[in-house]
Design an enzyme around this catalytic site. Structure first.
Site, PDB file in Angstrom:
ATOM      1  N   ASN A   8       0.914  -1.237  -0.004  1.00 51.53           N
ATOM      2  CA  ASN A   8      -0.065   0.042   0.046  1.00 51.53           C
ATOM      3  C   ASN A   8       0.997   1.219  -0.088  1.00 51.53           C
ATOM      4  O   ASN A   8       1.363   1.618   1.075  1.00 51.53           O
ATOM      5  CB  ASN A   8      -0.682  -0.140   1.292  1.00 51.53           C
ATOM      6  N   ARG A 114      -2.366  -2.315  -3.767  1.00 48.12           N
ATOM      7  CA  ARG A 114      -3.556  -1.488  -3.614  1.00 48.12           C
ATOM      8  C   ARG A 114      -3.549  -0.236  -4.226  1.00 48.12           C
ATOM      9  O   ARG A 114      -2.707   0.580  -4.405  1.00 48.12           O
ATOM     10  CB  ARG A 114      -3.502  -1.047  -2.018  1.00 48.12           C
ATOM     11  N   HIS A 203     -13.121   1.169  -0.175  1.00 47.04           N
ATOM     12  CA  HIS A 203     -12.884   0.018   0.745  1.00 47.04           C
ATOM     13  C   HIS A 203     -13.255  -1.091   0.019  1.00 47.04           C
ATOM     14  O   HIS A 203     -13.826  -2.119   0.895  1.00 47.04           O
ATOM     15  CB  HIS A 203     -13.835   0.253   2.035  1.00 47.04           C
ATOM     16  N   ARG A 264     -13.827  13.391   8.059  1.00 49.71           N
ATOM     17  CA  ARG A 264     -14.859  13.731   6.749  1.00 49.71           C
ATOM     18  C   ARG A 264     -16.257  13.807   7.209  1.00 49.71           C
ATOM     19  O   ARG A 264     -16.964  13.120   7.857  1.00 49.71           O
ATOM     20  CB  ARG A 264     -14.591  12.456   5.898  1.00 49.71           C
ATOM     21  N   GLU A 406      -7.111  -6.756   4.229  1.00 46.01           N
ATOM     22  CA  GLU A 406      -6.913  -6.166   2.925  1.00 46.01           C
ATOM     23  C   GLU A 406      -5.635  -7.024   2.408  1.00 46.01           C
ATOM     24  O   GLU A 406      -5.790  -7.430   1.074  1.00 46.01           O
ATOM     25  CB  GLU A 406      -7.131  -4.879   2.631  1.00 46.01           C
TER      26      GLU A 406
END
Ligand code: AMP
Length: 419
Positions: A8, A114, A203, A264, A406
């Site tokens: 990532n 990713r 996601h 957010r 992940e």
């Protein structure tokens, strides 16, 4: 056995996990932070037990290794100058060799990356070709902070490990199954055809992983289930999964939409954004920065973006209390929408930082969902970061806690793309 690396790459950081495949055993994991600085930080955990909490001891030296209590797990740390991603990866691979984790670079036969935005071009993971890389570059319009860094990571690994299979795993691809009534905004259609203005979600790798584990835990075929997966971390998204496919998801054109998150805003009336911008004399960039970095739990509470801090003071701090209530309220509303959209639900799944670790948040959410037949077993819910059913035995709708993974999903995708 073949080793696969899940990567990532961010603009100034690079996280990785090295797995033995197909055994799916993690043999090392780490992160390089502050890439581009003279004091970049390299951390590599390895050994029989990879568990941060059990690593103890500290040294004053820049470069040092500490041992876990049981003497099996080790943590390598270093503070050193690292100019760019190429140098970071070179340093990391060299260190994996020096520490005896790999014998030489060629042991790594696959690298899965990713990638944040895959647009409509990618509905599954792919082997990286020049054409794929060019598309990832072009998709930077949709993820200006992330895709360029992801592409940089891919290029740097390709240079250092030219023989390893390079695979791109997109955050958005799982949601490409959404029907047009869910992915289109009710805007003039030409903006969709001209600019790809639509909902892409995010996601995806996490939702895909927990959904497949949920089916396994329930002993059911994923294709026969109606699931709602709640990825509740600093970024949060909710997904309705029907017949094993993403039917709808709360994030939108970008990861700003949906539920309120750490910093957010989640969904806001677009005209209000314009109204505030005008009154405050803010540039587009400043306004976007407020919506992304200064809103959500932080914006409402005014004290912290971390759910733990808010829970600690919720009885005495009105704003912390309000932020928690807003968070719960948005999650509950999305779940309600998705129950309606799917015509019912078999299980709801909690994952990510808050979903995996917060006993009270899971309780507050489930208590508001009793009406459609989900009942919390408080004793079973009193757990963190473990795969477990947290609903009562007679609960019509099951509630599950499934830690996301992940990296494993990325490594599996690499495996499945090997000829
Ligand atoms: P993630 O983005 O999945 O890494 O999740 C990070 C978020 O998880 C942080 O913002 C924390 O607020 C939250 N978190 C982690 N542990 C807990 C906990 N025990 N209780 C509540 N929130 C937590």
């Amino acid at each position: 056995m073949a080793k696969t690396m899940a990567v990532n790459a961010g603009s100034s950081s690079l996280k990785f996990q090295l797995l033995e495949m197909p055994a799916e055993q993690v043999i090392a994991q780490g992160v390089i932070e502050r890439i581009g600085m003279d004091d970049a930080i390299v951390t590599i955990k390895y050994g029989a037990e990879i568990n941060a909490e059990r690593l103890v001891g500290h040294s004053e030296d820049d470069e040092h290794i500490t041992l876990s209590k049981d003497g099996k797990g080790k943590k390598y740390e270093n503070v050193t100058a690292i100019k760019n991603h190429q140098q970071a990866i070179n340093f990391m691979l060299q260190k994996l060799t020096d520490l005896g984790i790999i014998k030489d670079f060629n042991e790594i036969t696959g690298v899965g990356h990713r990638v944040v935005a895959g647009g409509e071009w990618f509905n599954h993971s792919v082997v990286v070709t020049d054409e794929v890389l060019a598309k990832i570059d072009r998709l930077a319009d949709y993820a200006p902070l992330h895709n360029p860094a992801n592409a940089m990571g891919i290029r740097a690994f390709q240079k250092l490990l030219p023989d390893a299979l390079s695979v791109a795993v997109f955050d958005t691809s799982f949601h490409q199954t959404m029907p047009d009534e869910n992915f289109l905004y009710a805007l003039p259609y030409e903006y969709y055809t001209r600019y790809g203005a639509r909902k892409y979600g995010a996601h995806g790798t996490s939702h895909r992983y927990v959904a497949s584990r949920a089916a396994e835990l329930l002993g059911k075929d994923l294709k026969s289930l109606k699931l709602i997966t709640l990825h509740l971390g600093a970024g949060a998204s909710i997904t309705a999964i029907k017949d094993g496919k993403s039917l709808d998801t709360s994030m939108g054109f970008s990861p700003l939409a949906g539920v309120a998150m750490a910093t957010r805003s989640g969904d806001v009336d677009a005209s209000l954004v314009y109204y505030i911008q005008e009154r405050e004399g803010l540039t587009n960039e400043e306004m976007l920065n407020i919506l992304n970095k200064k809103s959500g739990l932080l914006g409402i509470s005014t004290i912290s973006s971390d759910m733990r801090d808010l829970l600690d003071v919720q009885d005495t701090n009105e704003h912390a209390n309000m932020a928690i209530r807003i968070f719960i309220n948005r999650v509950v509303k999305y779940v309600g929408q998705y129950v309606a959209e799917m015509g019912g639900v078999d299980a709801i799944v909690f994952t990510a930082g808050i979903g995996e670790n917060s006993v009270p948040v899971r309780k507050m959410i489930i208590d508001k969902l009793n009406y459609f037949g989900v009942k919390l077993d408080e004793e079973k819910n009193n757990v963190r970061g473990k795969e477990v059913e947290i609903s009562t035995n007679d609960s019509k709708v099951k509630a599950l806690l499934i830690p996301t993974n992940e990296e494993l999903m990325i490594a599996r995708d690499v495996e499945s793309l090997k000829a």
